[in-house]
Scaffold this active site. Structure first.
Site, PDB file in Angstrom:
ATOM      1  N   ARG A  71      22.007  12.773 -28.811  1.00  0.00           N
ATOM      2  CA  ARG A  71      22.959  11.765 -28.334  1.00  0.00           C
ATOM      3  C   ARG A  71      22.316  10.661 -27.483  1.00  0.00           C
ATOM      4  NH1 ARG A  71      25.456  13.030 -32.552  1.00  0.00           N
ATOM      5  NH2 ARG A  71      27.371  14.254 -32.392  1.00  0.00           N
ATOM      6  N   SER A 109      34.145  21.521 -38.502  1.00  0.00           N
ATOM      7  CA  SER A 109      33.603  20.322 -37.868  1.00  0.00           C
ATOM      8  C   SER A 109      32.112  20.564 -37.676  1.00  0.00           C
ATOM      9  CB  SER A 109      34.281  20.083 -36.512  1.00  0.00           C
ATOM     10  OG  SER A 109      33.655  19.012 -35.827  1.00  0.00           O
ATOM     11  N   ASP A 138      30.320  15.154 -26.315  1.00  0.00           N
ATOM     12  CA  ASP A 138      29.618  13.960 -26.790  1.00  0.00           C
ATOM     13  C   ASP A 138      30.075  12.676 -26.103  1.00  0.00           C
ATOM     14  OD1 ASP A 138      27.889  15.267 -28.451  1.00  0.00           O
ATOM     15  OD2 ASP A 138      29.112  15.034 -30.250  1.00  0.00           O
ATOM     16  N   ASP A 174      36.859   9.595 -39.352  1.00  0.00           N
ATOM     17  CA  ASP A 174      37.142   9.080 -38.009  1.00  0.00           C
ATOM     18  C   ASP A 174      36.574   7.681 -37.809  1.00  0.00           C
ATOM     19  OD1 ASP A 174      38.460  11.385 -37.374  1.00  0.00           O
ATOM     20  OD2 ASP A 174      36.885  12.215 -36.107  1.00  0.00           O
TER      21      ASP A 174
END
Length: 405
Positions: A94, A178, A123, A14
């Site tokens: 994060r 994932s 996220d 990605d």
């Protein structure tokens, strides 16, 4: 001179595809930034990969100790667990990643920060709320929400896009879980987990440990110490908090501890099914909880449970850099003044079994708790207490009896 964009870079497909996409659609100079919060082998070969993909520069920042000391430990001290199961492994990483992206953006005089989070996940919320709180003037770019220019909907699309832009890296189009990994945990989503009706394929899934069925048949005793709510040693060996988590990860993984299968409620409104491995974190949270129940008074412990729920919600929703989180953490810190002592437990096939807790600040009194009468407690005192404690209930019952006449 071209304007600069900071890309939150993992080296995966990605974020690799995003590099040429940014150059093509924004004509930016792309500066990649990988924040090391304990991904381990996932960082291998990043510099070459970023350069081959067209990035001007790559920063790799090791922030593991900051992650542990300033984000993990406060969350453990708060006993914050989202929906009673999720130990917030991705959630509290994060805001730190966003903070470092902002710092690099300031250093490079960048005008924008780009992330690769999808439009369905949590996220995007966590990254963007943190960036807005720390740098409201910096533009945020989220390619997966740019419908007019981001036309890739699959790994195959991204691979073809990369090849068309001269990037032929050994990415695979095969379907896999994932995952998000850091020092605290690893999360798994996708494949059979997409249906809550399916049992997880633990033989294929697990990374940090084994299932309880495959754990040793012999239990293992572990001793930990804390000072003011901060872990200080494991099995008599003093270590910094990050090394304690590493050691507990090994021990917990070996004994099948910390595997959670949850259907959680995402911030964006949908339910999501995932499996989390948090072996060391599960042990650390349980040890801290065992020590607190010995030390904190009844009212403080009860109120702290309310704070724990709110603290978990705040972290999960990406609101780390808010006055409320700071205020709740200040309360939590004050409760940790006497959370010092030793916790012993046995790890056995996914279980953490108490084996003794001691503290110089323990409020447990054997004299008071025993069935024999001690100096501080007279059994007859309970009669007056019960009369007053239940007075409202008695009055209500009397009134109901009166009305029935």
């Amino acid at each position: 001179m071209k304007e600069k964009v900071i890309l939150a870079y993992s080296g995966g497909l990605d974020t690799t595809a995003i590099i040429p996409w940014l150059k093509e659609n924004y004509d930016y100079e792309v500066i990649c930034c990988c924040i090391d919060v304990g991904q381990e082998s996932e960082l291998d070969g990043l510099e070459e990969r970023a350069k081959l993909s067209g990035a001007e520069k790559l920063y790799i920042l090791d922030v593991v100790d900051e992650f542990v000391d300033d984000y993990i430990v406060p969350t453990v001290q708060a006993n914050a667990v989202y929906e009673n199961k999720y130990l917030l492994g991705t959630s509290f990483a994060r805001p730190l990643i966003a903070k470092k992206l902002v710092e690099i953006a300031r250093k490079e005089n960048a005008v924008a920060i780009c992330h690769g989070a999808t439009g369905k996940g949590n996220d995007q919320v966590r990254f963007e709320l943190s960036i807005k709180a720390l740098a409201p003037d910096i533009q945020i770019i989220a390619p997966w929400r740019c419908n007019e220019t981001w036309n890739m909907q699959s790994r195959e699309d991204e691979i073809e896009y990369c090849k068309a832009h001269g990037i032929d890296l050994p990415f695979s189009a095969d379907n896999s879980y994932s995952r998000d990994r850091n020092l605290w945990h690893i999360s798994h989503e996708g494949l059979e987990l997409e249906s809550p009706a399916n049992e997880p394929n633990y033989d294929h899934l697990l990374v940090l440990g084994v299932s309880p069925e495959k754990a040793p048949n012999e239990g293992e005793y572990v001793t930990m110490t804390f000072e003011k709510g901060v872990p200080t040693s494991v099995n008599g060996k003093n270590m910094k908090a990050s090394d304690i988590i590493r050691e507990l990860n090994k021990l917990g993984g070996k004994h099948g501890v910390g595997i959670v299968d949850i259907v959680e409620n995402r911030v964006v409104g949908m339910k999501s099914r995932g499996v989390y491995e948090t072996p060391g974190g599960t042990i650390l949270m349980e040890a801290h909880t065992q020590l607190e129940e010995l030390i904190l008074d009844r009212d403080t412990l009860a109120y702290k449970k309310l704070v724990a729920t709110k603290f978990a919600d705040i972290v999960y929703e990406g609101k780390w850099f808010t006055p409320l989180r700071e205020a709740l953490q200040a309360f939590v810190v004050s409760t940790q003044e006497y959370v010092t002592g030793e916790v012993k437990f046995k790890l056995y096939k996914g279980n953490i079994i108490k084996a003794g807790t001691t503290s110089p600040y323990s409020l447990y009194s054997e004299t008071l708790a025993s069935f024999t009468t001690g100096e501080l407690y007279d059994h007859h005192d309970a009669e007056g207490f019960i009369n007053l404690f239940g007075l409202s209930m008695k009055v209500r019952a009397m009134k109901e009896a009166e009305l029935k006449k």
